[in-house]
Scaffold this active site. Structure first.
Site, PDB file in Angstrom:
ATOM      1  N   SER A  50       0.819  -1.215   0.000  1.00 34.01           N
ATOM      2  CA  SER A  50       0.000   0.000   0.000  1.00 34.01           C
ATOM      3  C   SER A  50       0.850   1.261   0.000  1.00 34.01           C
ATOM      4  O   SER A  50       0.570   2.212  -0.732  1.00 34.01           O
ATOM      5  CB  SER A  50      -0.951   0.000   1.194  1.00 34.01           C
ATOM      6  OG  SER A  50      -1.989  -0.935   0.977  1.00 34.01           O
ATOM      7  N   ASN A  86      -6.107  -7.496  -3.053  1.00 30.39           N
ATOM      8  CA  ASN A  86      -5.753  -7.998  -1.729  1.00 30.39           C
ATOM      9  C   ASN A  86      -4.748  -7.173  -0.937  1.00 30.39           C
ATOM     10  O   ASN A  86      -4.618  -7.366   0.256  1.00 30.39           O
ATOM     11  CB  ASN A  86      -5.213  -9.410  -1.838  1.00 30.39           C
ATOM     12  CG  ASN A  86      -6.230 -10.357  -2.420  1.00 30.39           C
ATOM     13  OD1 ASN A  86      -7.301 -10.548  -1.877  1.00 30.39           O
ATOM     14  ND2 ASN A  86      -5.887 -10.948  -3.545  1.00 30.39           N
ATOM     15  N   TYR A  87      -4.013  -6.303  -1.617  1.00 30.38           N
ATOM     16  CA  TYR A  87      -2.937  -5.631  -0.896  1.00 30.38           C
ATOM     17  C   TYR A  87      -3.014  -4.115  -0.867  1.00 30.38           C
ATOM     18  O   TYR A  87      -2.356  -3.485  -0.058  1.00 30.38           O
ATOM     19  CB  TYR A  87      -1.591  -6.037  -1.488  1.00 30.38           C
ATOM     20  CG  TYR A  87      -1.230  -7.457  -1.164  1.00 30.38           C
ATOM     21  CD1 TYR A  87      -0.780  -7.796   0.103  1.00 30.38           C
ATOM     22  CD2 TYR A  87      -1.357  -8.459  -2.108  1.00 30.38           C
ATOM     23  CE1 TYR A  87      -0.461  -9.095   0.422  1.00 30.38           C
ATOM     24  CE2 TYR A  87      -1.042  -9.769  -1.805  1.00 30.38           C
ATOM     25  CZ  TYR A  87      -0.588 -10.081  -0.538  1.00 30.38           C
ATOM     26  OH  TYR A  87      -0.289 -11.364  -0.223  1.00 30.38           O
ATOM     27  N   LEU A  88      -3.744  -3.562  -1.797  1.00 34.45           N
ATOM     28  CA  LEU A  88      -3.734  -2.110  -1.881  1.00 34.45           C
ATOM     29  C   LEU A  88      -4.947  -1.524  -1.177  1.00 34.45           C
ATOM     30  O   LEU A  88      -6.088  -1.811  -1.552  1.00 34.45           O
ATOM     31  CB  LEU A  88      -3.727  -1.700  -3.347  1.00 34.45           C
ATOM     32  CG  LEU A  88      -2.528  -2.265  -4.111  1.00 34.45           C
ATOM     33  CD1 LEU A  88      -2.598  -1.876  -5.573  1.00 34.45           C
ATOM     34  CD2 LEU A  88      -1.218  -1.778  -3.497  1.00 34.45           C
TER      35      LEU A  88
END
Length: 751
Positions: A581, A708-710
């Site tokens: 992120s 899923n990650y940002l």
DNA sequence: ACTGTAACTTAGAACGGTCTCA
DNA sequence: TGAGACCGTTCTAAGTTACAGT
């Protein structure tokens, strides 16, 4: 959800404190481990950790040892159960694998993140401008600030109307009586404005209709023959079904693999009658081609269906979706993610999976555990059948579960990402990552200190953590050998997975990583590291075999326990989220320029996204049609160029013309031509951007990081800031999943 | 203390519908 | 208007993490 609710505690001191919810874990701290592998370690022991001033200067590396012993003096490896096999296997399998991947062009993620020297350690510049966010944990609390929420908050309990769409007619009209107000979609429920459960309870009320089972086996028509050893042979339905699984995969290279064939054949034979069993003894003699042809024909036929037929199927699917695809959880109708039970088939593991080809058996009602409210209308098993169990556990989120027969693991039916229960969790994940942001400097300083520790386990822990932080590696749990493909993450790295170069390409202290990670995706990376890290690695590798664990005194549970002490809720994977992120945010800042038009800005976004995907090593096989589609695009671009020069020429002559004639009409023509040129220029630009984007994306998958990650709020804020419609970044499904972020993030959101 | 397992997130590939362009 | 590219959706495997039980 326990442990999630400390968010309002202050964040400044996010580490060192051990709060109540974790006290009980203390007893597990820091004990020395069992001895597991005596011989090897004994040998190693003597030579290993020498005496030291733990200064780590290379010149005195040999003096560095001794101090590193465990307190109890043991130097036994902590973990290295399974390995014997690996030796031989890895030789062939890994080698082959990697070779292949190289051929594919699958290889190294280049690193995006910069070295510590420059800006790896993001300085604590955070949230200067943000007042509102000062205490960002509290962001996760329902926003009490908004007055109206207060009343809403109470609602969870009962009064909100249950919102089943009363009817299946998807277009417009609503038959549930609540006329016009209801017109369109019922206004979306903003669960993020409500209070969350805090006691591990996941729901108060849950009602659903149970799973949809795979359709029963439909035997082949009698003209589709199976041949054994050249002779036609009628199979029993059971054996035939399994045979069709194989036949359907004939074109896949799986079926050429030895293990696959062996596993398949073994399981297939289990389904045969004893007569069949005696006859069919060699898979090579089996001829499935008629079956295979049949299925191909079937799928052709399906494609060739008329509109009406297709529509009918679609409607039937929709009906099924409406009936089984939703549940009622706490007064809201929520979408279920996977309400269909996995059909039987042959197991396809990823990578070099020892179980590939095994028969994944059909799931029956008797295998199914149903979870729902006591006071709900329980789902009915099919007529004459029974559920394995019906339970009422509101501490979990799943509606249905069953045990799968390949690994013996449990599979679940759960809710869609747009649901409250998933969304809250997702939101919470990013809040934890943001808390990490606040104390990451402290943690980094700490592990750098720990590189000098007297204790081996601490040094290992610190180096591993450095990798996890710097390279966004996964934690790396131990796996049971022979049950799964041989893949590793950080804690399970083996000596053979890294190479040390004191000097490489003009850089000092370079570590080369080369291993298979999750899904057997290759991770290849060459990274310069700090000298201390390098020296430590040399130390860890001393007197070890290639297949020994690099971090023999570390595992994920030790690591996570340590992390938990540094910050409440901190685990290894939080670093991945955090670094992903923060990288997006930084890259967006760096890459977006105000003058650019929208397509160019989106290219910048994609590039920022790509930086993250590279960091996280999210790869994909280059699309089969990649080259071709690239060519097509290039042709288009060329055509557009021609078009542009034509248009320019026309403009020129129009101008000339206008100069001479000076009449309104010719002026107008000039204007039109000007417009045309502009338009074409834009189109050309768009195409070029597209080409760049696609080229750069050849073997990188953006989806996983995006999903899923940002932190979606970063993207939403960016869209708002630059006036980009959020639809350009998120498709419909993604917007549903990230509804909370779209609703709450302002253009000044700061991760 | 250690193992085993339940629960949940993350993952790439396959699939299949839709859009685009000749 | 049909073929092929494209893109979203579905599928389910493969991870991580917490925690129960011994």
């Amino acid at each position: 959800m326990s442990g999630d609710h400390s968010h309002n505690e202050d964040q400044i001191d996010c580490g060192s404190r051990v709060n109540d919810s974790h006290k009980h874990k203390d007893k597990y701290k820091e004990k020395e481990h069992k001895h597991k592998d005596h011989k090897k370690d004994k040998e190693r022991e003597k030579s290993k950790y020498g005496n030291s001033d733990h200064k780590d200067s290379s010149d005195k590396k040999h003096r560095d040892k001794e101090k590193m012993k465990h307190k109890d003096g043991s130097t036994d490896k902590y973990k290295d159960k399974h390995k014997e096999k690996r030796k031989e296997e890895k030789m062939k399998s890994l080698d082959v694998k990697i070779k292949k991947e190289k051929e594919n062009g699958f290889a190294s993620p280049q690193h995006v993140k910069s070295e510590p020297e420059d800006d790896f350690y993001h300085s604590p510049k955070q949230s200067l401008k943000r007042v509102r966010n000062e205490d960002n944990d509290s962001e996760f609390q329902p926003k009490k600030i908004k007055t109206e929420n207060d009343k809403k908050a109470k609602k969870r309990k009962q009064d909100e109307d249950i919102k089943p769409k009363k009817t299946k007619n998807k277009k417009g009209e609503v038959t549930d009586g609540k006329k016009k107000a209801k017109k369109e979609p019922e206004e979306k429920w903003k669960w993020w404005e409500e209070e969350r459960y805090t006691d591990g309870v996941k729901w108060k009320f849950l009602e659903h209709k149970g799973p949809v089972f795979a359709p029963p086996y439909d035997p082949l028509p009698s003209n589709v023959k199976f041949y054994y050893d050249g002779k036609t042979m009628k199979l029993s339905p059971e054996a035939e079904e399994v045979a069709t699984f194989f036949a359907k995969m004939l074109d896949h290279e799986y079926t050429t693999k030895d293990i696959f064939r062996k596993n398949f054949f073994k399981d297939w034979r289990k389904e045969m009658t004893s007569e069949e069993k005696t006859k069919i003894t060699d898979l090579k003699k089996c001829n499935f081609s008629e079956m295979s042809e049949y299925f191909k024909a079937q799928s052709e036929a399906r494609k060739a269906m008329t509109k009406e037929e297709k529509l009918k199927i679609k409607e039937e699917n929709e009906r099924l979706l409406q009936e089984y695809g939703f549940c009622i959880m706490d007064n809201h109708r929520e979408r279920i993610a996977n309400f269909r039970i996995e059909p039987p088939g042959l197991f396809r593991g990823r990578g070099d999976h020892p179980k590939m080809g095994m028969l994944k058996r059909r799931i029956r009602p008797e295998d199914i555990i149903v979870n729902c409210s006591k006071d709900s209308k329980h789902p009915e098993p099919p007529p004459g059948r029974k559920w394995k169990e019906v339970r009422h556990d509101n501490k979990v989120t799943w509606l249905v579960s069953w045990t799968e027969n390949i690994q013996g693991s449990i599979k679940y039916i759960m809710l869609n990402p747009s649901s409250r229960i998933k969304g809250e969790k997702d939101w919470q994940k990013y809040e934890t990552a943001r808390r990490l942001k606040k104390c990451v400097d402290r943690i980094r300083n700490q592990y750098r200190e720990d590189w000098k520790s007297k204790e081996m386990r601490i040094r290992q822990r610190a180096v591993a953590l450095y990798f996890i932080d710097k390279l966004a590696l996964r934690a790396g749990n131990e796996k049971e050998e022979g049950e799964t493909a041989d893949t590793v993450g950080c804690c399970s790295l083996r000596v053979e997975h890294i190479k040390l170069y004191p000097e490489n390409d003009g850089q000092e202290y370079v570590v080369e990583f080369d291993f298979l990670g999750k899904d057997s995706i290759r991770y290849y990376n060459k990274v310069p590291v700090e000298k201390r890290v390098f020296k430590n690695l040399q130390l860890f590798m001393e007197n070890k075999e290639p297949d020994d664990d690099l971090f023999d005194r570390l595992n994920t549970s030790i690591l996570n326990k340590h992390l938990q002490e540094l910050m409440d809720g901190l685990t290894a994977k939080v670093f991945r989220t955090y670094n992903a992120s923060i990288t997006l945010q930084q890259q967006l800042k760096a890459l977006t320029s105000a003058e650019e038009n929208i397509p160019a800005k989106i290219l910048s976004y994609n590039r920022a996204n790509r930086a993250v995907a590279i960091l996280c090593n999210h790869q994909r096989a280059p699309p089969k049609t990649f080259e071709k589609s690239m060519q097509n695009l290039q042709t288009k671009i060329d055509a557009k160029r021609d078009q542009l020069s034509d248009a320019k020429r026309e403009l020129k002559s129009a101008k000339a013309d206008a100069k001479v004639r000076k009449d309104e009409k010719s002026k107008k023509t000039v204007e039109t031509k000007k417009k045309a040129v502009q338009r074409i220029e834009e189109q050309l630009m768009k195409l070029e951007v597209q080409a760049t984007d696609r080229e750069e994306n050849k073997q990188i998958a953006l989806g996983t990081s995006k999903l899923n990650y940002l932190d979606p709020r970063i993207s939403v804020a960016w869209c708002k800031k630059w006036g980009i419609p959020v639809e350009k970044i998120y498709n419909k499904t993604q917007r549903e999943k990230f509804a909370w972020a779209i609703d709450m993030a302002d253009d000044d959101f700061e991760f």
